[in-house]
Scaffold this motif. Sequence first.
Motif, PDB file in Angstrom:
ATOM      1  N   SER A 139       0.855  -1.230   0.008  1.00 30.77           N
ATOM      2  CA  SER A 139       0.151   0.036  -0.013  1.00 30.77           C
ATOM      3  C   SER A 139       0.783   1.178   0.162  1.00 30.77           C
ATOM      4  O   SER A 139       2.008   1.143   0.419  1.00 30.77           O
ATOM      5  CB  SER A 139      -0.932   0.105   1.084  1.00 30.77           C
ATOM      6  OG  SER A 139      -0.120   0.090   2.411  1.00 30.77           O
ATOM      7  N   GLY A 140       0.573   2.113  -0.486  1.00 28.90           N
ATOM      8  CA  GLY A 140       1.101   3.620  -0.406  1.00 28.90           C
ATOM      9  C   GLY A 140       0.145   4.459  -1.074  1.00 28.90           C
ATOM     10  O   GLY A 140      -0.835   4.373  -1.472  1.00 28.90           O
ATOM     11  N   ILE A 141       0.710   5.852  -1.254  1.00 30.41           N
ATOM     12  CA  ILE A 141      -0.287   6.935  -1.335  1.00 30.41           C
ATOM     13  C   ILE A 141      -0.226   7.011  -2.955  1.00 30.41           C
ATOM     14  O   ILE A 141       0.824   6.727  -3.509  1.00 30.41           O
ATOM     15  CB  ILE A 141       0.270   8.354  -0.830  1.00 30.41           C
ATOM     16  CG1 ILE A 141       1.652   8.752  -1.059  1.00 30.41           C
ATOM     17  CG2 ILE A 141       0.016   8.384   0.749  1.00 30.41           C
ATOM     18  CD1 ILE A 141       1.939   9.973  -0.907  1.00 30.41           C
ATOM     19  N   THR A 142      -1.378   7.453  -3.530  1.00 32.54           N
ATOM     20  CA  THR A 142      -1.535   7.284  -5.012  1.00 32.54           C
ATOM     21  C   THR A 142      -2.324   8.744  -5.176  1.00 32.54           C
ATOM     22  O   THR A 142      -2.671   9.445  -4.517  1.00 32.54           O
ATOM     23  CB  THR A 142      -2.164   6.274  -5.385  1.00 32.54           C
ATOM     24  OG1 THR A 142      -1.998   5.927  -6.594  1.00 32.54           O
ATOM     25  CG2 THR A 142      -3.639   6.184  -4.913  1.00 32.54           C
ATOM     26  N   PHE A 143      -2.466   8.719  -6.609  1.00 31.20           N
ATOM     27  CA  PHE A 143      -3.023  10.010  -7.199  1.00 31.20           C
ATOM     28  C   PHE A 143      -4.564   9.858  -6.998  1.00 31.20           C
ATOM     29  O   PHE A 143      -4.907   9.189  -6.625  1.00 31.20           O
ATOM     30  CB  PHE A 143      -2.812   9.919  -8.734  1.00 31.20           C
ATOM     31  CG  PHE A 143      -1.306  10.144  -9.109  1.00 31.20           C
ATOM     32  CD1 PHE A 143      -0.504  11.109  -8.916  1.00 31.20           C
ATOM     33  CD2 PHE A 143      -0.734   8.743  -9.397  1.00 31.20           C
ATOM     34  CE1 PHE A 143       0.749  11.152  -9.290  1.00 31.20           C
ATOM     35  CE2 PHE A 143       0.745   8.774  -9.407  1.00 31.20           C
ATOM     36  CZ  PHE A 143       1.313  10.033  -9.543  1.00 31.20           C
ATOM     37  N   GLY A 144      -5.294  11.105  -7.103  1.00 30.96           N
ATOM     38  CA  GLY A 144      -6.545  11.205  -6.819  1.00 30.96           C
ATOM     39  C   GLY A 144      -7.263  10.894  -8.153  1.00 30.96           C
ATOM     40  O   GLY A 144      -7.045  10.908  -9.059  1.00 30.96           O
ATOM     41  N   ASN A 145      -8.681  10.631  -7.445  1.00 35.61           N
ATOM     42  CA  ASN A 145      -9.789  10.299  -8.461  1.00 35.61           C
ATOM     43  C   ASN A 145     -11.011  10.854  -8.342  1.00 35.61           C
ATOM     44  O   ASN A 145     -12.021  10.459  -8.844  1.00 35.61           O
ATOM     45  CB  ASN A 145     -10.001   8.816  -8.480  1.00 35.61           C
ATOM     46  CG  ASN A 145     -10.532   8.163  -6.919  1.00 35.61           C
ATOM     47  OD1 ASN A 145     -10.658   9.098  -5.981  1.00 35.61           O
ATOM     48  ND2 ASN A 145     -10.539   6.805  -6.795  1.00 35.61           N
ATOM     49  N   SER A 146     -10.960  12.076  -7.517  1.00 35.35           N
ATOM     50  CA  SER A 146     -11.904  12.925  -7.199  1.00 35.35           C
ATOM     51  C   SER A 146     -11.390  14.396  -7.644  1.00 35.35           C
ATOM     52  O   SER A 146     -10.208  14.499  -7.460  1.00 35.35           O
ATOM     53  CB  SER A 146     -12.796  12.791  -6.018  1.00 35.35           C
ATOM     54  OG  SER A 146     -11.823  13.016  -5.063  1.00 35.35           O
ATOM     55  N   PHE A 147     -12.431  15.343  -7.757  1.00 32.90           N
ATOM     56  CA  PHE A 147     -11.667  16.509  -7.765  1.00 32.90           C
ATOM     57  C   PHE A 147     -10.800  17.196  -6.596  1.00 32.90           C
ATOM     58  O   PHE A 147      -9.648  17.346  -6.637  1.00 32.90           O
ATOM     59  CB  PHE A 147     -12.887  17.842  -7.830  1.00 32.90           C
ATOM     60  CG  PHE A 147     -12.211  18.794  -7.912  1.00 32.90           C
ATOM     61  CD1 PHE A 147     -11.762  19.567  -9.156  1.00 32.90           C
ATOM     62  CD2 PHE A 147     -12.469  19.915  -6.855  1.00 32.90           C
ATOM     63  CE1 PHE A 147     -10.959  20.830  -9.138  1.00 32.90           C
ATOM     64  CE2 PHE A 147     -11.967  21.245  -6.718  1.00 32.90           C
ATOM     65  CZ  PHE A 147     -11.406  21.929  -8.014  1.00 32.90           C
ATOM     66  N   SER A 148     -11.211  16.786  -5.242  1.00 31.46           N
ATOM     67  CA  SER A 148     -10.570  17.011  -4.078  1.00 31.46           C
ATOM     68  C   SER A 148      -9.471  16.482  -4.079  1.00 31.46           C
ATOM     69  O   SER A 148      -8.346  16.911  -3.757  1.00 31.46           O
ATOM     70  CB  SER A 148     -11.366  17.069  -2.928  1.00 31.46           C
ATOM     71  OG  SER A 148     -12.084  15.736  -2.868  1.00 31.46           O
ATOM     72  N   SER A 149      -9.286  15.154  -4.558  1.00 34.95           N
ATOM     73  CA  SER A 149      -8.214  14.371  -4.066  1.00 34.95           C
ATOM     74  C   SER A 149      -7.318  14.484  -5.205  1.00 34.95           C
ATOM     75  O   SER A 149      -6.044  14.482  -4.954  1.00 34.95           O
ATOM     76  CB  SER A 149      -8.529  12.583  -3.911  1.00 34.95           C
ATOM     77  OG  SER A 149      -9.231  12.200  -5.030  1.00 34.95           O
ATOM     78  N   LYS A 150      -7.760  14.727  -6.417  1.00 28.96           N
ATOM     79  CA  LYS A 150      -6.739  15.188  -7.472  1.00 28.96           C
ATOM     80  C   LYS A 150      -6.146  16.559  -7.250  1.00 28.96           C
ATOM     81  O   LYS A 150      -4.857  16.877  -7.460  1.00 28.96           O
ATOM     82  CB  LYS A 150      -7.711  15.501  -8.708  1.00 28.96           C
ATOM     83  CG  LYS A 150      -8.004  14.103  -9.512  1.00 28.96           C
ATOM     84  CD  LYS A 150      -8.548  14.329 -10.760  1.00 28.96           C
ATOM     85  CE  LYS A 150      -9.095  13.002 -11.275  1.00 28.96           C
ATOM     86  NZ  LYS A 150      -9.845  13.224 -12.664  1.00 28.96           N
ATOM     87  N   LEU A 151      -6.697  17.491  -6.487  1.00 26.05           N
ATOM     88  CA  LEU A 151      -6.126  18.932  -6.185  1.00 26.05           C
ATOM     89  C   LEU A 151      -5.278  18.447  -5.155  1.00 26.05           C
ATOM     90  O   LEU A 151      -4.061  19.013  -4.886  1.00 26.05           O
ATOM     91  CB  LEU A 151      -7.181  19.755  -5.617  1.00 26.05           C
ATOM     92  CG  LEU A 151      -6.754  21.137  -4.967  1.00 26.05           C
ATOM     93  CD1 LEU A 151      -6.096  22.079  -6.131  1.00 26.05           C
ATOM     94  CD2 LEU A 151      -7.988  21.831  -4.665  1.00 26.05           C
ATOM     95  N   ALA A 152      -5.505  17.682  -3.973  1.00 27.75           N
ATOM     96  CA  ALA A 152      -4.647  17.370  -2.891  1.00 27.75           C
ATOM     97  C   ALA A 152      -3.418  16.774  -3.488  1.00 27.75           C
ATOM     98  O   ALA A 152      -2.121  17.124  -2.991  1.00 27.75           O
ATOM     99  CB  ALA A 152      -5.234  16.408  -1.946  1.00 27.75           C
TER     100      ALA A 152
END
Length: 153
Positions: free
Chosen positions: A78-91
């Motif tokens: 497991s690890g941090i990955t790219f966003g898949n919603s507007f807010s997580s893409k921005l983050a």
Amino acid sequence: VMHERASEKLASYTSQVELRLTDGNPHSGTADISAGSVDRFISTFVLDLLSEADIRDVLAEAKRLIKPKKEGALVCLSGITFGNSFSSKLASALWQIVYFFRKDIVGGCRPQMLAPYVREAGFEIVAEQVVQGDRKSLLGLMNSEVVIARLPS
């Protein structure tokens, strides 16, 4: 700190689990482990700290260590990955900008996709899921990728 916490939680399973703290070198702490002798290889939020070459080395070492598919051995990552919603893409975009200029602020971690590395290493992916954060902070807006894989037949 995380090693201590994991040790405490796994204390009642010492006959079944061996927890090893390494120095980040892909082969650190595993040279004495026989090839094909490990039931589970688990790495949580470590690969996002490593270079691409080191990620490949870690997965090559996991491949050396785990038992064959017929014995049910798994690699769990497991690890941090790219966003898949507007807010997580921005983050994740903000995270990458901070990482580019000041890696120390984000602890040297960066969003990445683990599944392509796992496939490239020759594993068969059993399960893959992106888990959304709790959205209570910038860190909570980040997504995590969970990948479970095994050796092919």
